[in-house]
Design an enzyme around this catalytic site. Structure first.
Site, PDB file in Angstrom:
ATOM      1  N   LYS A   1     -13.871  -7.596   8.719  1.00 22.01           N
ATOM      2  CA  LYS A   1     -14.082  -8.864   8.005  1.00 22.01           C
ATOM      3  C   LYS A   1     -12.754  -9.412   7.458  1.00 22.01           C
ATOM      4  O   LYS A   1     -12.625 -10.611   7.214  1.00 22.01           O
ATOM      5  CB  LYS A   1     -15.124  -8.714   6.880  1.00 22.01           C
ATOM      6  CG  LYS A   1     -14.711  -7.756   5.762  1.00 22.01           C
ATOM      7  CD  LYS A   1     -14.263  -8.467   4.519  1.00 22.01           C
ATOM      8  CE  LYS A   1     -13.523  -7.688   3.490  1.00 22.01           C
ATOM      9  NZ  LYS A   1     -13.216  -6.327   3.501  1.00 22.01           N
TER      10      LYS A   1
ATOM     11  N   VAL B   1      -0.775  -3.865   0.434  1.00 18.62           N
ATOM     12  CA  VAL B   1      -0.924  -4.213   1.846  1.00 18.62           C
ATOM     13  C   VAL B   1      -2.155  -5.092   2.075  1.00 18.62           C
ATOM     14  O   VAL B   1      -3.222  -4.835   1.517  1.00 18.62           O
ATOM     15  CB  VAL B   1      -1.096  -2.920   2.681  1.00 18.62           C
ATOM     16  CG1 VAL B   1      -1.254  -3.238   4.155  1.00 18.62           C
ATOM     17  CG2 VAL B   1       0.079  -1.989   2.448  1.00 18.62           C
TER      18      VAL B   1
END
Lengths: 347, 564
Positions: free
Chosen positions: A203, A291
């Site tokens: 997603k 990240v």
């Protein structure tokens, strides 16, 4: 402390800290950071990733201590550092440990993630989810995954939320439920660990796309089009990796996508937004503290689609937009080219 | 050990690990056969009552069993007892009568349940007779040897020397020393692939040839319909597995028997695929029922000693590799017919005459076919590899204490859901081991190359249209076949290097002309229509595409098609 009622959290990023705080409402928690200076500052200031630490939390940089003192450990580190963390922990782990990870990324069996190009092909046999990585790198079998609409910032603000703990083992689901449930946090179970992991991982691709839509002011119709059709591509890819389509309709699927694709506080969303505003991907990555998993995930998803011959125009266009400097207008034109196909083909 | 007056052919390459049969687990357990039967009956009943705590549950379970059995007895097999119909009608009538007598119903139903279990357990449990074993051990190699020597005068290619004997025609390879070593203190559960009806005989012979004591082994009920086989199997530790009986009572009885035998130290053998691989593809889906009994036995062995000093159960994957499967035609036909509708597949009791089986065996040995039994690396019950001493190892070679698998929060616990996941993990590890220990025989290589070439030439991946290909198109030049074989051999050598498959020495030798000639000669040599045949023009022709598909299938799943 030898009764092992403590719970371990490995990774003190924003989500790791939020989960540690949730767990600390029911248990004593060891919160691991590999940096000793970070542990000292957490212990002194009682803060981590901008969040106040619950009094039940003990920061530590001793991974052996966590394995020794806790039966249940939550590894929540970025996917690129995941393998190293598990390898460090592996000598201390035993088959009666339970590991429930909260990392939304994929890894490759063989090295070469950085070298992937637009035409690169990746077989499903070369891709590992984090639960598969744990199995591969350690002796632990009771593995679980935590996924769902869990924006770290909202959990930190003690807003109500729910998650899915997926595992092949009832015992893992029960432990996750027992340890995490609180008046502000609900826990659901699933046996489809691969499906739940993949829904949470893939997603992020659409979260980047959704950020681009916002950055370009393309409107809500365009966002819905992107998400719905992108979701169909993701489901087709996930089936190749062994997922059950049903998981994509649950909290870790639709639930997570609604939260992530509409929230500017999502890291992946903001990557897309900044790309749309003309920043380059390298500059964005360098400037981010944590990240954005979606960037590597797009690379792997694109390679998987190439290898297995799955038609994924949205993933391909996003890949080109991020890594190949595809002009945004050209990208939109490409996506809007009329194709006569049926709507729901993946069920 | 064979007697001195038999010739070299029967000499054992590996001495028995336990020289005296009187000390074999199967012998000592069979001496107490009646006690074992009683104990299995008691425990089966106990387990069923535990799983069905209310009166209604017991009633439903009985009703289901009767319903399924009434359907089964409508299509009887030769092995079925003559009173099957009467028995099940009787049970049904008793259940109906009980409906009108609610008093004491639960006790009556328990009694009926016990009668059914009693019947099942007596049907399942085998026996072991020392005399028969000694006879069979001398007779089987002798008989085979006569067959082989009888065929000696035929003009078959001799690859393994002039002196034909059983050991030279059946190759035993793999981790034999490890299996022998671990069988001394541990309990072996051997799980072979299943291709042919003669597997039961050949694997039994293989076990004896590597010096292991006879094992309790699960054999399909249809094999017992062959009187001559049944005589031996009934006395050599075989127990009956009837795949038609899918009711919970039967399955519980079967599982309880297997669990008790393994827990009591009996080495066991069963085919985890459940039935012969119809397509000849190496099994990738295993039945979990009997596998679960090995895990349950290990759990009991640990709990019995409270985890102090316990016997360990070792799983040994065995692959049976035939260059010629006697019933190939029947198998591939059934496979093609049943693709997509397996659920409705009713197994038959074909190969049911002694004559047919003997003919099969005669053909098999006189056909001089390649046959290899490969013993894979031993693993523990969780699929972890074990070292020479039987210690379980993790990926990094560190020792694992397997008791931890049964612990929760430091305590040994009973968790059936957890055990069911472990059983799945074990079956996944066995599937991987099957693939690694599959032996690429020359026959498989050539069939694979030829079939893929036909597919390529036909420009289709649709199986059925390739199978329907007209005969005039089913021809290859030697050169194109050679080229395809060369690429496959090269790839196989890489895979072998990575320990992903085993390769037959003739394939590994990379003498392509020898390989092709040898393989064409051998491939399905006794089938009426040959899968591959040399023509006078020097081309290679296929007479039976289905058979070619069957032999080709043994190398499916290795990604070799990319290299044709």
């Amino acid at each position: 402390m030898s009764d092992k009622t403590s719970v371990g959290v490995v990774g003190s990023g924003s989500f790791g800290t939020a989960v540690a705080n949730l767990l600390a409402e029911n248990s004593h928690v060891f919160l691991y950071s590999r940096r000793a200076d970070n542990v000292v500052s957490m212990a002194n200031a009682r803060m981590s990733s901008g969040q106040q630490l619950h009094p039940n939390i003990t920061p530590t940089d001793d991974i052996g201590l966590i394995a020794k003192e806790c039966y249940v450990i939550f590894p929540i580190v970025s996917s690129d550092g995941f393998k190293e963390v598990i390898r460090t922990m592996a000598p201390f782990l035993r088959p009666d440990h339970i590991l429930i990870h909260g990392t939304k990324g994929l890894a490759l069996k063989k090295k070469g993630l950085e070298k992937l190009k637009e035409k690169s092909r990746i077989s499903n046999r070369n891709v590992l989810t984090m639960s598969q990585l744990i199995r591969r790198e350690s002796v632990v079998v009771r593995v679980g995954s935590m996924a769902g609409p869990n924006l770290a910032r909202e959990i930190a603000q003690e807003m109500p939320a729910a998650t899915v703990i997926a595992s092949r083992f009832d015992e893992v689901i029960h432990e996750g439920h027992r340890l995490l449930t609180s008046p502000r946090f609900q826990v659901y179970g699933s046996y489809d660990i691969i499906g739940v992991e993949l829904a949470g991982v893939l997603k992020n691709i659409l979260a980047i796309g959704s950020g681009i839509v916002s950055g370009l002011n393309l409107g809500e119709n365009a966002r819905a089009l992107l998400i719905t059709k992108g979701w169909a591509e993701i489901i087709k890819l996930s089936e190749v990796l062994g997922a059950d389509v049903k998981s994509f309709l649950g909290l870790a699927g639709i639930g997570d996508i609604i939260a992530t694709c509409s929230s500017p506080s999502s890291r992946n969303f903001s990557v897309g937004f900044r790309l749309a505003k003309g920043e380059k991907i390298k500059a964005i990555q360098t400037s981010m503290e944590e990240v954005a998993e979606g960037i590597n995930t797009i690379r792997i998803a694109n390679g998987l689609a190439n290898f297995h011959g799955i038609h994924c125009p949205i993933i391909k266009t996003l890949y080109q937009g991020i890594f190949e400097d595809l002009n945004v207008q050209t990208g939109i034109e490409y996506l809007m080219r009329s194709r006569r196909s049926m709507d729901v083909e993946f069920l | 050990m064979a007697s001195d007056n038999t010739n070299n052919a029967t000499q054992r390459p590996y001495p028995r690990i336990i020289p005296d049969i009187d000390n074999w687990p199967i012998y000592t357990l069979s001496k107490d056969r009646e006690q074992l039967i009683e104990s299995v009956i008691d425990e089966t009943l106990e387990n069923i009552l535990k799983k069905n705590p209310t009166e209604k549950d017991i009633h439903d379970e009985l009703a289901k069993a009767v319903y399924l059995e009434k359907i089964r007895v409508e299509r009887p097999w030769k092995t079925d007892a003559p009173d099957e119909k009467t028995f099940w009608n009787g049970v049904k009538n008793k259940l109906v009568q009980l409906e009108s007598h609610p008093d004491n119903k639960i006790d009556e139903e328990k009694a009926i349940l016990r009668t059914i279990i009693h019947r099942y357990v007596h049907e399942i449990v085998g026996n072991f007779n020392k005399g028969t074993y000694n006879f069979a051990e001398r007779f089987v190699p002798f008989a085979f040897n006569r067959l082989l020597n009888a065929s000696h005068s035929r003009a078959f290619t001799r690859l393994f020397g002039n002196k034909r004997d059983l050991l030279k025609s059946i190759h035993l390879i793999g981790e034999i020393e490890q299996v022998r070593e671990l069988a001394k203190d541990g309990i072996i559960v051997a799980v072979p692939t299943h291709s042919s009806n003669i597997d039961s005989i050949t694997v039994g012979w293989g076990i004896s040839a590597i010096g292991l004591p006879a094992m309790f082994y699960g054999a399909g009920l249809n094999l017992f319909s062959v009187r001559f086989l049944a005589y031996f199997m009934n006395r050599l530790g075989a127990y009956r597995v009837d795949r038609r009986k899918k009711n919970a009572v039967y399955l519980e009885a079967l599982k309880t028997y297997s669990t008790q035998v393994i827990t009591k130290g009996g080495h066991s053998l069963f085919f985890p695929g459940g039935t012969r691989s119809r397509s000849n593809v190496v099994e990738s889906q295993l039945k979990l029922g009997l596998l679960g009994t090995a895990l349950e036995a290990q759990r009991r062995l640990i709990l019995e000693t409270n985890g102090q000093s316990f016997k360990k159960v070792y799983v040994v994957p065995v692959t049976m590799n035939y260059g010629f499967v006697l019933e190939a035609k029947e198998l591939i036909d059934e496979h093609l017919k049943n693709v997509g509708k397996e659920r409705y597949f009713v197994p038959s009791d074909k190969s049911s005459s002694s004559f047919k089986i003997l003919k099969f065996m005669y053909r098999f040995f006189t056909a001089d076919a390649d046959f290899t039994i490969a013993f894979g690396k031993c693993m523990d019950i969780f699929g972890n590899p074990v070292d020479k001493q039987g210690n379980s190892l993790d990926h990094n070679g560190n020792m694992i204490d397997i008791r931890d698998y049964f612990r929760s929060h430091g305590q040994l616990t009973n968790d059936t859901q957890r055990d069911s996941v472990y059983t799945k993990m074990l079956s996944e590890a066995i599937v991987v081991a099957f693939k690694k220990n599959n032996v690429a025989l020359p026959e498989h290589v050539i069939a694979f190359a030829a079939f893929k070439l036909f597919q390529k030439k036909h420009h289709t991946s649709d199986l059925y249209s390739v199978l329907r290909m007209a005969e005039e198109f089913r021809e290859l030049t030697r050169e194109e076949l050679k080229q395809a074989v060369a690429s496959i051999v090269k790839e196989l050598s890489k895979l072998e290097h990575k320990e992903e498959i085993r390769v037959d020495p003739i394939v590994a030798a990379e003498d392509l002309d020898l390989l092709i000639d040898y393989a064409i000669k051998k491939l399905g040599v006794y089938h009426q229509k040959r899968p591959l045949l040399k023509t006078r023009k020097g081309t290679i022709k296929c007479q039976d595409m289905k058979l070619l598909l069957f032999y080709h299938n043994r190398l499916e799943g290795y990604g070799l098609e990319k290299h044709v």
